[in-house]
Design an enzyme around this catalytic site. Structure first.
Site, short mmCIF file in Angstrom:
data_model
loop_
_atom_site.label_atom_id
_atom_site.label_comp_id
_atom_site.label_asym_id
_atom_site.label_seq_id
_atom_site.Cartn_x
_atom_site.Cartn_y
_atom_site.Cartn_z
N ASN A 7 0.89 -1.11 0.06
CA ASN A 7 -0.01 0.04 0.03
C ASN A 7 1.11 1.34 0.09
OD1 ASN A 7 -1.62 2.23 1.12
ND2 ASN A 7 -2.99 0.89 1.85
N ASP A 9 -0.05 4.53 -0.19
CA ASP A 9 -0.87 5.58 0.24
C ASP A 9 0.15 6.55 0.77
OD1 ASP A 9 -3.32 4.56 -0.54
OD2 ASP A 9 -3.75 4.13 1.44
N HIS A 10 1.11 6.14 1.78
CA HIS A 10 1.59 7.32 2.61
C HIS A 10 2.96 8.00 1.94
CE1 HIS A 10 -1.02 6.55 5.67
NE2 HIS A 10 -0.96 5.46 5.76
N ARG A 18 3.11 18.88 1.45
CA ARG A 18 3.32 20.18 0.73
C ARG A 18 2.64 20.60 -0.62
NH1 ARG A 18 8.83 21.94 2.05
NH2 ARG A 18 8.85 21.72 4.33
N HIS A 43 -5.72 3.46 -1.47
CA HIS A 43 -7.02 4.07 -0.94
C HIS A 43 -7.45 5.17 -1.36
CE1 HIS A 43 -9.83 4.03 2.83
NE2 HIS A 43 -10.32 4.29 1.89
N ARG A 45 -9.57 7.94 -0.71
CA ARG A 45 -10.56 8.40 0.27
C ARG A 45 -11.43 9.45 -0.43
NH1 ARG A 45 -8.90 6.27 5.45
NH2 ARG A 45 -10.41 7.53 6.23
N ARG A 49 -7.46 12.74 0.95
CA ARG A 49 -6.30 13.11 1.79
C ARG A 49 -4.86 12.83 1.42
NH1 ARG A 49 -7.45 9.99 7.49
NH2 ARG A 49 -9.19 10.98 7.09
N HIS A 50 -4.86 11.56 0.45
CA HIS A 50 -3.43 11.26 0.24
C HIS A 50 -3.40 10.77 -1.37
CE1 HIS A 50 -5.38 7.55 1.32
NE2 HIS A 50 -4.76 7.52 2.80
N GLU A 70 -8.96 0.20 -2.79
CA GLU A 70 -9.56 0.25 -1.43
C GLU A 70 -10.37 1.47 -1.67
OE1 GLU A 70 -7.09 0.81 2.04
OE2 GLU A 70 -6.21 -1.25 1.52
N THR A 100 -6.76 6.43 10.06
CA THR A 100 -6.69 5.47 9.12
C THR A 100 -7.96 4.57 9.35
OG1 THR A 100 -5.53 3.79 8.51
CG2 THR A 100 -5.13 3.82 10.88
N THR A 101 -8.10 3.68 8.39
CA THR A 101 -9.33 2.79 8.61
C THR A 101 -9.48 2.28 9.84
OG1 THR A 101 -9.03 2.11 6.12
CG2 THR A 101 -10.53 0.77 7.34
N GLU A 151 -10.69 -9.69 3.51
CA GLU A 151 -9.40 -9.29 4.09
C GLU A 151 -9.61 -9.05 5.47
OE1 GLU A 151 -7.70 -5.76 2.35
OE2 GLU A 151 -6.04 -5.64 4.46
N HIS A 191 -3.52 -4.56 7.88
CA HIS A 191 -3.71 -3.33 8.83
C HIS A 191 -2.79 -3.68 10.21
CE1 HIS A 191 -5.18 0.31 10.44
NE2 HIS A 191 -5.91 0.47 9.32
N GLY A 192 -1.96 -2.43 10.22
CA GLY A 192 -0.78 -2.58 11.28
C GLY A 192 0.07 -3.72 11.31
N GLY A 213 1.10 -1.25 4.32
CA GLY A 213 1.47 0.01 3.80
C GLY A 213 2.53 0.76 4.77
N HIS A 214 2.26 1.25 5.66
CA HIS A 214 2.73 2.28 6.76
C HIS A 214 4.03 1.73 7.13
CE1 HIS A 214 3.89 4.38 10.32
NE2 HIS A 214 3.17 5.40 9.67
N1 PXP Z 1 -5.74 -3.06 4.65
C1 PXP Z 1 -6.74 -2.06 4.55
C2 PXP Z 1 -8.27 -2.18 4.50
C3 PXP Z 1 -6.49 -0.62 5.02
O1 PXP Z 1 -7.38 0.30 5.03
C4 PXP Z 1 -5.04 -0.44 5.09
C5 PXP Z 1 -4.65 1.02 5.38
O2 PXP Z 1 -4.91 1.74 4.49
C6 PXP Z 1 -4.16 -1.46 5.16
C7 PXP Z 1 -4.61 -2.71 4.78
C8 PXP Z 1 -2.60 -1.38 5.33
O3 PXP Z 1 -2.40 -1.01 6.60
P1 PXP Z 1 -1.06 -0.48 7.10
O4 PXP Z 1 -0.68 0.94 6.49
O5 PXP Z 1 -1.39 -0.26 8.66
O6 PXP Z 1 0.01 -1.65 6.89
#
Ligand code: PXP
Length: 242
Positions: A7, A9-10, A18, A43, A45, A49-50, A70, A100-101, A151, A191-192, A213-214
């Site tokens: 992911n 997104d970040h 910026r 994602h 949104r 935002r990103h 997403e 975040t979600t 998921e 997630h996480g 992602g993060h």
């Molecule tokens: N899966 C879903 C559905 C999410 O919304 C996210 C965050 O955008 C992720 C996975 C990835 O999570 P993380 O950025 O914490 O790895």
């Protein structure tokens, strides 16, 4: 074999800080694929935002693996998905005020609506996945609504502070994964997740794909820092005017 969707997104979060044009999530997607990613997740949104609409359109052209979009199950997003045709749509709940979600989709609470959105997307050839908490009722509802995959939200597991809490969450994830596989759903997780906490999740045989992602973006910013600073020093030191 277990696969990894990255992911990005970040990367867009840093750009949007910026409102400029770098770093570009498209470049990050290409590099992630070069690094071996099996897919790219973004994602889009409601508040943009990103990831921006332009990112999604370009990703569709550039991503060679699997493009996983997403999105919230709104008619605006469904229309965008029908136009861009990602390789998969992951339906997530979305709140404007969240960082975040937060939590999984309440499939059983809006089953008629989600069935309709799923049918619309899948009849256009876009497989639909639901992001749900590890909850048997939600797994059953996902099957009923016609999703191809789920998921499992690993957010609670990743936030558990002690071994007891982690074990409890792992058990819930295992039970949900077993039930989903029994029903013929593909099972993903995310997630996480981090380089460390993924180890226990890897023991769950039914999970075939991870969305991360993060933690990967955070690590990428660190492992690239030394090189980036060295390159700036090189520019400064080789262009000093006495
Ligand atoms: N899966 C879903 C559905 C999410 O919304 C996210 C965050 O955008 C992720 C996975 C990835 O999570 P993380 O950025 O914490 O790895």
């Amino acid at each position: 074999m277990k696969s990894l969707c990255v992911n990005v997104d970040h990367i867009a979060t840093i750009r949007e800080a910026r409102k400029t044009n770098e770093p570009d999530p498209i470049h990050a997607a290409v590099l992630a694929e070069l690094g071996g990613a099996d897919g790219i997740t973004i994602h889009l949104r409601e508040d943009r935002r990103h990831i921006q609409d332009r990112d999604l359109r370009l990703m569709r052209e550039v991503v060679k693996t699997k493009l996983n979009l997403e999105m919230a199950a709104t008619s605006e997003m469904a229309n965008i998905a029908l136009e861009v045709k990602p390789d998969q749509v992951s339906v997530v709940p979305e709140k404007r005020e969240e960082i975040t979600t937060e939590g999984g989709l309440d499939v059983s609470g809006q089953i008629d609506y989600l069935t309709e959105v799923t049918k619309k997307l899948q009849s256009a050839g876009i497989p639909v996945s639901f992001f749900i908490d590890p909850d048997i009722d939600q797994v059953n509802a996902s099957k009923k609504a016609g999703a191809v995959s789920i998921e499992i939200n690993t957010g609670k597991y990743s936030e558990s502070k002690d071994a007891e809490g982690k074990d409890l969450e792992i058990k819930k994830i295992q039970d949900a994964a077993s039930k989903a596989a029994f029903l013929g759903l593909k099972v993903y997780a995310g997630h996480g997740l981090t380089y460390k906490n993924i180890l226990s999740i890897l023991k769950i045989r039914e999970i075939e794909e991870f969305n991360i992602g993060h933690n990967i973006v955070a690590r990428a910013s660190m492992v690239g820092m030394e090189k980036a600073v060295g390159e700036m020093l090189q520019v400064i030191q080789s262009n000093v005017h006495q």
